[in-house]
Motif scaffolding. Structure first.
Motif, PDB file in Angstrom:
ATOM      1  N   GLY A 358      33.777  44.914  31.213  1.00 14.40           N
ATOM      2  CA  GLY A 358      35.135  45.221  31.215  1.00 14.40           C
ATOM      3  C   GLY A 358      35.201  45.640  29.522  1.00 14.40           C
ATOM      4  O   GLY A 358      34.389  45.469  28.780  1.00 14.40           O
ATOM      5  N   ALA A 359      36.482  46.141  29.237  1.00 15.07           N
ATOM      6  CA  ALA A 359      36.814  46.434  27.960  1.00 15.07           C
ATOM      7  C   ALA A 359      36.657  45.037  27.129  1.00 15.07           C
ATOM      8  O   ALA A 359      37.394  44.060  27.433  1.00 15.07           O
ATOM      9  CB  ALA A 359      38.204  47.158  27.618  1.00 15.07           C
ATOM     10  N   PHE A 445      45.139  46.512  36.913  1.00 15.52           N
ATOM     11  CA  PHE A 445      44.568  47.128  35.772  1.00 15.52           C
ATOM     12  C   PHE A 445      43.855  45.862  34.986  1.00 15.52           C
ATOM     13  O   PHE A 445      42.763  46.152  34.234  1.00 15.52           O
ATOM     14  CB  PHE A 445      45.881  47.159  34.684  1.00 15.52           C
ATOM     15  CG  PHE A 445      45.748  47.112  33.497  1.00 15.52           C
ATOM     16  CD1 PHE A 445      45.397  48.460  32.852  1.00 15.52           C
ATOM     17  CD2 PHE A 445      45.948  46.245  32.552  1.00 15.52           C
ATOM     18  CE1 PHE A 445      45.201  48.622  31.523  1.00 15.52           C
ATOM     19  CE2 PHE A 445      45.619  46.270  31.002  1.00 15.52           C
ATOM     20  CZ  PHE A 445      45.252  47.673  30.696  1.00 15.52           C
ATOM     21  N   GLN A 446      44.078  44.494  35.287  1.00 13.16           N
ATOM     22  CA  GLN A 446      43.015  43.472  34.841  1.00 13.16           C
ATOM     23  C   GLN A 446      41.830  43.602  35.297  1.00 13.16           C
ATOM     24  O   GLN A 446      40.996  43.188  34.709  1.00 13.16           O
ATOM     25  CB  GLN A 446      43.831  42.310  35.266  1.00 13.16           C
ATOM     26  CG  GLN A 446      45.120  42.007  34.326  1.00 13.16           C
ATOM     27  CD  GLN A 446      45.895  40.830  35.084  1.00 13.16           C
ATOM     28  OE1 GLN A 446      45.819  40.574  36.108  1.00 13.16           O
ATOM     29  NE2 GLN A 446      46.764  40.153  33.854  1.00 13.16           N
ATOM     30  N   ARG A 447      41.521  43.891  36.670  1.00 17.81           N
ATOM     31  CA  ARG A 447      40.427  43.890  36.975  1.00 17.81           C
ATOM     32  C   ARG A 447      39.742  45.020  36.581  1.00 17.81           C
ATOM     33  O   ARG A 447      38.355  44.906  36.541  1.00 17.81           O
ATOM     34  CB  ARG A 447      40.382  43.892  38.569  1.00 17.81           C
ATOM     35  CG  ARG A 447      40.781  42.799  39.385  1.00 17.81           C
ATOM     36  CD  ARG A 447      41.182  42.818  40.868  1.00 17.81           C
ATOM     37  NE  ARG A 447      39.641  42.474  41.454  1.00 17.81           N
ATOM     38  CZ  ARG A 447      39.292  41.253  41.573  1.00 17.81           C
ATOM     39  NH1 ARG A 447      40.114  40.507  41.406  1.00 17.81           N
ATOM     40  NH2 ARG A 447      38.389  41.150  42.288  1.00 17.81           N
ATOM     41  N   ALA A 448      40.225  46.177  36.296  1.00 14.97           N
ATOM     42  CA  ALA A 448      39.568  47.169  35.784  1.00 14.97           C
ATOM     43  C   ALA A 448      38.886  46.924  34.280  1.00 14.97           C
ATOM     44  O   ALA A 448      38.113  47.740  33.750  1.00 14.97           O
ATOM     45  CB  ALA A 448      40.859  48.334  35.434  1.00 14.97           C
ATOM     46  N   GLN A 449      39.590  45.780  33.756  1.00 14.62           N
ATOM     47  CA  GLN A 449      39.088  45.408  32.371  1.00 14.62           C
ATOM     48  C   GLN A 449      37.648  44.492  32.622  1.00 14.62           C
ATOM     49  O   GLN A 449      37.169  44.125  31.683  1.00 14.62           O
ATOM     50  CB  GLN A 449      40.144  44.370  31.659  1.00 14.62           C
ATOM     51  CG  GLN A 449      41.551  45.090  31.455  1.00 14.62           C
ATOM     52  CD  GLN A 449      41.624  46.757  31.115  1.00 14.62           C
ATOM     53  OE1 GLN A 449      41.083  46.987  29.954  1.00 14.62           O
ATOM     54  NE2 GLN A 449      41.973  47.487  31.859  1.00 14.62           N
ATOM     55  N   GLY A 450      37.410  44.173  33.815  1.00 10.40           N
ATOM     56  CA  GLY A 450      36.294  43.393  34.031  1.00 10.40           C
ATOM     57  C   GLY A 450      36.699  41.992  34.182  1.00 10.40           C
ATOM     58  O   GLY A 450      35.748  41.208  34.367  1.00 10.40           O
ATOM     59  N   TRP A 451      38.013  41.515  34.222  1.00 15.47           N
ATOM     60  CA  TRP A 451      38.415  40.203  34.364  1.00 15.47           C
ATOM     61  C   TRP A 451      38.456  39.780  35.666  1.00 15.47           C
ATOM     62  O   TRP A 451      38.625  40.542  36.587  1.00 15.47           O
ATOM     63  CB  TRP A 451      39.806  40.084  33.666  1.00 15.47           C
ATOM     64  CG  TRP A 451      39.951  40.572  32.274  1.00 15.47           C
ATOM     65  CD1 TRP A 451      38.825  40.509  31.461  1.00 15.47           C
ATOM     66  CD2 TRP A 451      40.978  40.922  31.604  1.00 15.47           C
ATOM     67  NE1 TRP A 451      39.462  41.092  30.153  1.00 15.47           N
ATOM     68  CE2 TRP A 451      40.577  41.434  30.338  1.00 15.47           C
ATOM     69  CE3 TRP A 451      42.409  41.038  32.114  1.00 15.47           C
ATOM     70  CZ2 TRP A 451      41.627  41.527  29.468  1.00 15.47           C
ATOM     71  CZ3 TRP A 451      43.266  41.341  31.125  1.00 15.47           C
ATOM     72  CH2 TRP A 451      43.088  41.696  29.672  1.00 15.47           C
ATOM     73  N   ARG A 452      38.168  38.668  35.999  1.00 13.34           N
ATOM     74  CA  ARG A 452      38.232  38.014  37.385  1.00 13.34           C
ATOM     75  C   ARG A 452      39.129  36.659  37.342  1.00 13.34           C
ATOM     76  O   ARG A 452      39.118  36.149  36.337  1.00 13.34           O
ATOM     77  CB  ARG A 452      36.761  37.854  37.844  1.00 13.34           C
ATOM     78  CG  ARG A 452      36.024  39.177  37.959  1.00 13.34           C
ATOM     79  CD  ARG A 452      36.688  40.165  39.001  1.00 13.34           C
ATOM     80  NE  ARG A 452      35.838  41.245  39.246  1.00 13.34           N
ATOM     81  CZ  ARG A 452      36.155  42.483  38.688  1.00 13.34           C
ATOM     82  NH1 ARG A 452      37.045  42.421  37.723  1.00 13.34           N
ATOM     83  NH2 ARG A 452      35.431  43.532  38.826  1.00 13.34           N
ATOM     84  N   GLY A 453      39.264  36.100  38.700  1.00 15.15           N
ATOM     85  CA  GLY A 453      39.714  34.684  38.738  1.00 15.15           C
ATOM     86  C   GLY A 453      41.081  34.646  38.081  1.00 15.15           C
ATOM     87  O   GLY A 453      41.909  35.715  38.243  1.00 15.15           O
ATOM     88  N   SER A 454      41.533  33.549  37.361  1.00 14.83           N
ATOM     89  CA  SER A 454      42.851  33.457  36.809  1.00 14.83           C
ATOM     90  C   SER A 454      43.111  34.485  35.944  1.00 14.83           C
ATOM     91  O   SER A 454      44.410  34.692  35.623  1.00 14.83           O
ATOM     92  CB  SER A 454      42.982  32.089  36.125  1.00 14.83           C
ATOM     93  OG  SER A 454      42.016  31.865  35.187  1.00 14.83           O
ATOM     94  N   ALA A 455      42.165  35.227  35.422  1.00 14.78           N
ATOM     95  CA  ALA A 455      42.298  36.168  34.222  1.00 14.78           C
ATOM     96  C   ALA A 455      42.876  37.475  35.048  1.00 14.78           C
ATOM     97  O   ALA A 455      43.167  38.393  34.211  1.00 14.78           O
ATOM     98  CB  ALA A 455      41.105  36.589  33.347  1.00 14.78           C
TER      99      ALA A 455
END
Length: 470
Positions: A358-359, A445-455
């Motif tokens: 992710g970014a 959008f958040q998942r495109a940053q490489g974030w997972r779970g609660s993030a």
């Protein structure tokens, strides 16, 4: 009085030895469904005798009860009522009865060439969508296709678990659990989406426990259960299933079909071909290989580089996404120039190598305003609001983005999501009232940053806000 001798023995509930474990599975298979047995074993039950203590003597009543319990399992309830205890082992489910055939063409014709699981897919991967996969899976459920490792349904696919997934993925032939993986890209369980598969292949004994199911969606927010589409005895079914299965759960691996597209049904075949050469890429290039490259990069975490999605014309987004993938492999200099060479192409086509991070990579530092730099969900959103940094409008606070809330900041957020290419869940708008479409677009959008779970919960924290407007 003669005491009958039985070879069966009662396993200890907590004994981990292979003998007791196997015996517990056999006993559970023999139970009727209402007594705790597994549905997959129903109809093939065997009469089992549990000896509760050494030296138990059976009188006339007991002998009569055993006589009524035939070898096919009939009369088993009568035997249970005579005093013997038939109890399911808590927390343990039997292995599915899923013997299967090998790799082969449709309609049951003999399989040419090497044995099952040898080599790579020889035919082009057919493009399909998630909706197409689930709709095909539902057809067999509606028809209640009987389970068989030797028979073929009217569509030409073998009526076992791997034939079912071959059908749902619209493969050119019948595969088995030892070859299905080569048609997919391995993903994390938390990334599962409808149409993906959960595969367990037991190489030491493929017909002992090997099984594959289609993921139909989570049943609730805990992600402990999902809707599974599967071909098992006696026929195709769909039901709520614990992640990843009733048994061997840790050994199931999730995969996503490599021919998956976001396009409409009936798209032409997507050929996963050999490296087309350096001339197919770079400024001025326009061809199907550029589109294919972009789709593979998106599957490996490069979606954030594309505002409109991959296309046939070479763009700077293709170069930046390719370079990000090359850097993720540890390559530097000329090896990470953003132009795909044979090695880059091979890793992408085969689903190998490391995905695009992710970014910001794996950084866990604190961003301005108190949000986690690698996060963006609720935990990051509870940081203090206010302040405008480098042209970024002031973050209005996490409480502004909740069901029932409205305001200009919600509409501004939606318009920014659309501008960034993450407005796919809007059917109208965006507007000033916070809704589920807003949350799902933020999550994308958040998942495109490489974030997972609660993030990646769909609620914009200060870091999500900063990256959207920065």
């Amino acid at each position: 009085m003669i005491v009958p001798a039985f070879e069966e023995y009662e396993p200890a509930l907590d004994c981990p030895c292979p003998g007791c474990a196997a015996r517990r599975r056999d006993l559970a298979r023999g139970l009727p469904v209402r007594a705790g047995g597994h549905p997959a074993a129903h109809g093939t039950r065997r009469a089992l005798v549990l000896v509760t203590a050494a030296g138990v003597a059976f009188g006339a009543t007991g002998s009569g009860a055993w006589a009524e319990a035939g070898a096919d399992g009939t009369g088993l309830d009568t035997f249970a009522s005579s005093g013997a205890v038939l109890a399911a082992v808590p927390g343990e489910e039997p292995e599915p009865e899923t013997p299967q055939g090998g790799s082969g063409p449709l309609h049951g014709k003999p399989s040419p060439g090497p044995g099952p699981g040898v080599g790579k897919p020889s035919a082009p991967l057919r493009a399909t969508t998630r909706a197409d996969i689930i709709n095909r899976a539902k057809r067999w459920v509606a028809a209640q296709v009987p389970y068989s490792m030797t028979k073929y349904w009217s569509d030409g696919y073998r009526q076992d678990c791997s034939g079912y997934v071959s059908m749902a993925w619209n493969l050119a032939g019948n595969e088995w659990t030892g070859s299905l993986a080569q048609y997919g890209v391995k993903i994390a369980r938390e990334d599962l989406q409808p149409g993906d598969m959960l595969l367990f292949h037991n190489p030491s004994d493929p017909n002992k426990g090997s099984h594959v199911t289609l993921f139909g969606g989570w049943t609730d927010y805990t992600h402990a259960y999902y809707i599974a589409y599967e071909q098992t005895q006696p026929h195709t079914r769909t039901q709520s299933t614990p992640m990843a299965y009733w048994n061997n759960s840790a050994r199931y691996v999730p995969y996503r079909y490599r021919g998956l597209t976001e396009g409409a049904a009936g798209s032409k075949a997507v050929t996963v071909a050999a490296y087309p050469g350096a001339s197919a890429f770079g400024p001025g290039a326009r061809n199907k290989y550029v589109t294919q490259l972009g789709r593979m990069l998106v599957e490996r975490g490069g979606k954030r580089f594309y505002s409109l999605g991959p296309g046939p014309r070479w763009e700077d987004a293709d170069r930046r996404a390719t370079r990000a993938f090359q850097l993720a492999q540890g390559w530097r200099g000329a090896e990470a120039d953003g132009l795909p060479g044979p090695q880059t192409w091979r890793l992408l086509v085969n689903g190998q190598g490391k995905g695009i991070p992710g970014a910001g990579g794996r950084s866990t530092g604190r961003a301005a305003g108190g949000g986690a730099a690698s996060g963006g969900g609720a935990s990051a959103g509870r940081a203090a609001s206010g302040g405008t940094t480098a042209g970024v409008p002031a973050y209005p606070g996490l409480g502004s983005f909740r069901p029932g809330r409205s305001g200009p900041h919600v509409e501004r957020l939606g318009e920014r999501l659309v501008g960034k290419g993450f407005g796919g869940h809007y059917t109208s708008g965006p507007g000033p009232s916070w809704g589920e479409a807003d949350r799902r677009n933020v999550e994308a959008f958040q998942r495109a940053q490489g974030w997972r779970g609660s993030a990646a919960d769909g609620y914009p924290g200060p870091e999500t806000w900063r990256r959207l407007f920065g």
